[in-house]
Scaffold this active site. Structure first.
Site, PDB file in Angstrom:
ATOM      1  N   ASP A 170       0.874  -1.173   0.000  1.00  0.00           N
ATOM      2  CA  ASP A 170       0.000   0.000   0.000  1.00  0.00           C
ATOM      3  C   ASP A 170       0.918   1.231   0.000  1.00  0.00           C
ATOM      4  O   ASP A 170       2.121   1.116   0.254  1.00  0.00           O
ATOM      5  CB  ASP A 170      -0.870  -0.040   1.270  1.00  0.00           C
ATOM      6  N   ASP A 228      -0.257   5.152   0.862  1.00  0.00           N
ATOM      7  CA  ASP A 228      -0.547   6.161   1.892  1.00  0.00           C
ATOM      8  C   ASP A 228      -0.563   5.545   3.282  1.00  0.00           C
ATOM      9  O   ASP A 228      -1.322   4.618   3.552  1.00  0.00           O
ATOM     10  CB  ASP A 228      -1.901   6.825   1.604  1.00  0.00           C
ATOM     11  N   GLU A 234     -14.424  10.147  -3.520  1.00  0.00           N
ATOM     12  CA  GLU A 234     -15.432   9.455  -2.716  1.00  0.00           C
ATOM     13  C   GLU A 234     -15.534  10.099  -1.332  1.00  0.00           C
ATOM     14  O   GLU A 234     -16.609  10.226  -0.753  1.00  0.00           O
ATOM     15  CB  GLU A 234     -15.063   7.974  -2.575  1.00  0.00           C
ATOM     16  N   HIS A 293     -10.761  17.556  -7.495  1.00  0.00           N
ATOM     17  CA  HIS A 293      -9.826  16.490  -7.125  1.00  0.00           C
ATOM     18  C   HIS A 293      -8.589  16.476  -8.027  1.00  0.00           C
ATOM     19  O   HIS A 293      -7.488  16.165  -7.573  1.00  0.00           O
ATOM     20  CB  HIS A 293     -10.533  15.130  -7.125  1.00  0.00           C
ATOM     21  N   ASP A 320      -1.479  -0.345   6.187  1.00  0.00           N
ATOM     22  CA  ASP A 320      -1.489   0.390   7.461  1.00  0.00           C
ATOM     23  C   ASP A 320      -2.892   0.560   8.026  1.00  0.00           C
ATOM     24  O   ASP A 320      -3.024   1.107   9.124  1.00  0.00           O
ATOM     25  CB  ASP A 320      -0.890   1.804   7.281  1.00  0.00           C
TER      26      ASP A 320
HETATM   27  C1  XBP Z   1      -5.435   6.155   0.807  1.00  0.00           C
HETATM   28  C2  XBP Z   1      -6.620   6.912   0.474  1.00  0.00           C
HETATM   29  C3  XBP Z   1      -6.494   8.016  -0.475  1.00  0.00           C
HETATM   30  C4  XBP Z   1      -5.775   9.233   0.068  1.00  0.00           C
HETATM   31  C5  XBP Z   1      -6.012  10.410  -0.819  1.00  0.00           C
HETATM   32  O1  XBP Z   1      -5.815   4.821   1.112  1.00  0.00           O
HETATM   33  O2  XBP Z   1      -7.691   6.615   0.928  1.00  0.00           O
HETATM   34  O3  XBP Z   1      -7.780   8.385  -0.833  1.00  0.00           O
HETATM   35  O4  XBP Z   1      -6.270   9.559   1.351  1.00  0.00           O
HETATM   36  O5  XBP Z   1      -5.659  10.145  -2.130  1.00  0.00           O
HETATM   37  P1  XBP Z   1      -4.779   3.615   0.903  1.00  0.00           P
HETATM   38  P2  XBP Z   1      -6.598  10.527  -3.371  1.00  0.00           P
HETATM   39  O6  XBP Z   1      -3.599   3.921   1.768  1.00  0.00           O
HETATM   40  O7  XBP Z   1      -5.515   2.415   1.379  1.00  0.00           O
HETATM   41  O8  XBP Z   1      -4.456   3.543  -0.554  1.00  0.00           O
HETATM   42  O9  XBP Z   1      -7.146  11.890  -3.106  1.00  0.00           O
HETATM   43  O10 XBP Z   1      -5.674  10.483  -4.558  1.00  0.00           O
HETATM   44  O11 XBP Z   1      -7.666   9.478  -3.430  1.00  0.00           O
HETATM   45 MG    MG Z   2      -2.907   3.129   3.541  1.00  0.00          MG
END
Ligand code: XBP
Ligand code: MG
Length: 238
Positions: free
Chosen positions: A9, A11, A54, A80, A181
């Site tokens: 993953d 983020d 979303e 976005h 995470d």
């Molecule tokens: C990360 C997210 C993303 C970021 C924002 O989840 O939920 O939406 O918060 O990025 P994960 P975007 O770590 O499970 O991938 O605005 O590009 O969606």
């Molecule tokens: Mg994540």
């Protein structure tokens, strides 16, 4: 089962990016004359909905903010796009760092011939900015499959992005390990059939990670050799 590939993953897992996402959202809201300002406590709640578009839609529906009701799907999508651009600028010009142990774990995978992939809900261009800024311009080529928000019809906790990555790698799920995470991420990995290692992050540290193979404070505390031995001995929920 042998461990053939690790699927990361992005983020919260590779780096603590969510504060930068939050600031990028707020900057764009301000520029559009909206009175919204997502504080850290609210953002923690909003993170339960993955995907920036979303999350904005959910915010409008669940919190009915002033100025929110008239925003069309097209306007949200356009905002976005700007938020993504701002996030990339902040990542490439700031001091974004990988979480402890991430670079070493990736290096160990490469040394030991374990294949690498990415499964994230964020946009592909954010992944490119983060990887090239922190690991260098060549690092994108280390990852055989990069599944991002664009590849998944349904975002995590749905398994779609993991299924896309498995198809690209041409591997069965039981040969792969996910590193996540958040509980949303764990659910996505498990639903696609992968064992999942969790390194909780700033926003997810008090979540429940039921079903995970292991929960560790960071990848600094995890040995790739140990994981490979455990999975080879069939302790990955195979
Ligand atoms: C990360 C997210 C993303 C970021 C924002 O989840 O939920 O939406 O918060 O990025 P994960 P975007 O770590 O499970 O991938 O605005 O590009 O969606
Ligand atoms: Mg994540």
């Amino acid at each position: 089962m042998p461990l053939t590939a690790v699927v990361f993953d992005v983020d919260g897992t590779l780096a603590e990016t969510e504060e930068t996402h939050r600031k990028a959202f707020n900057a764009i809201f301000r520029e559009h004359g909206l009175s919204w300002n997502w504080g850290a406590q609210l953002y923690k709640e909003l993170l339960k909905v993955t995907g920036g578009k979303e999350r904005m839609r959910h915010f409008i529906e669940a919190y009915t903010p002033v100025d929110g009701r008239e925003l069309s799907q097209q306007e949200i999508a356009a905002m976005h796009v700007e938020k993504t651009k701002r996030f990339k600028e902040m990542v490439t010009s700031g001091d974004m760092a990988l979480r402890p142990g991430v670079a070493g774990f990736i290096a160990a995978c490469r040394e030991q011939g374990v294949r690498l992939a990415i499964a994230t809900t964020t946009s592909r261009s954010n992944v490119d900015a983060l990887l090239t800024t922190t690991l260098g311009p060549d690092s994108l080529a280390w990852f055989e499959a990069i599944g991002a928000g664009e590849q998944a019809e349904r975002k995590k906790p749905a398994p779609d992005v993991y299924e896309w990555v498995l198809a690209k790698l041409d591997l069965p799920a039981r040969h792969c390990l996910a590193v996540e995470d958040s509980y949303n991420g764990v659910q996505a990995a498990l639903a696609a059939g992968l064992a999942c290692l969790v390194t909780p992050s700033f926003y997810t540290e008090d979540e429940d990670f039921g079903g995970a193979l292991e929960v560790a404070p960071s990848l600094e505390q995890v040995s790739l050799e140990g994981l490979r031995a455990r999975l080879a001995a069939g302790q990955g929920g195979d």
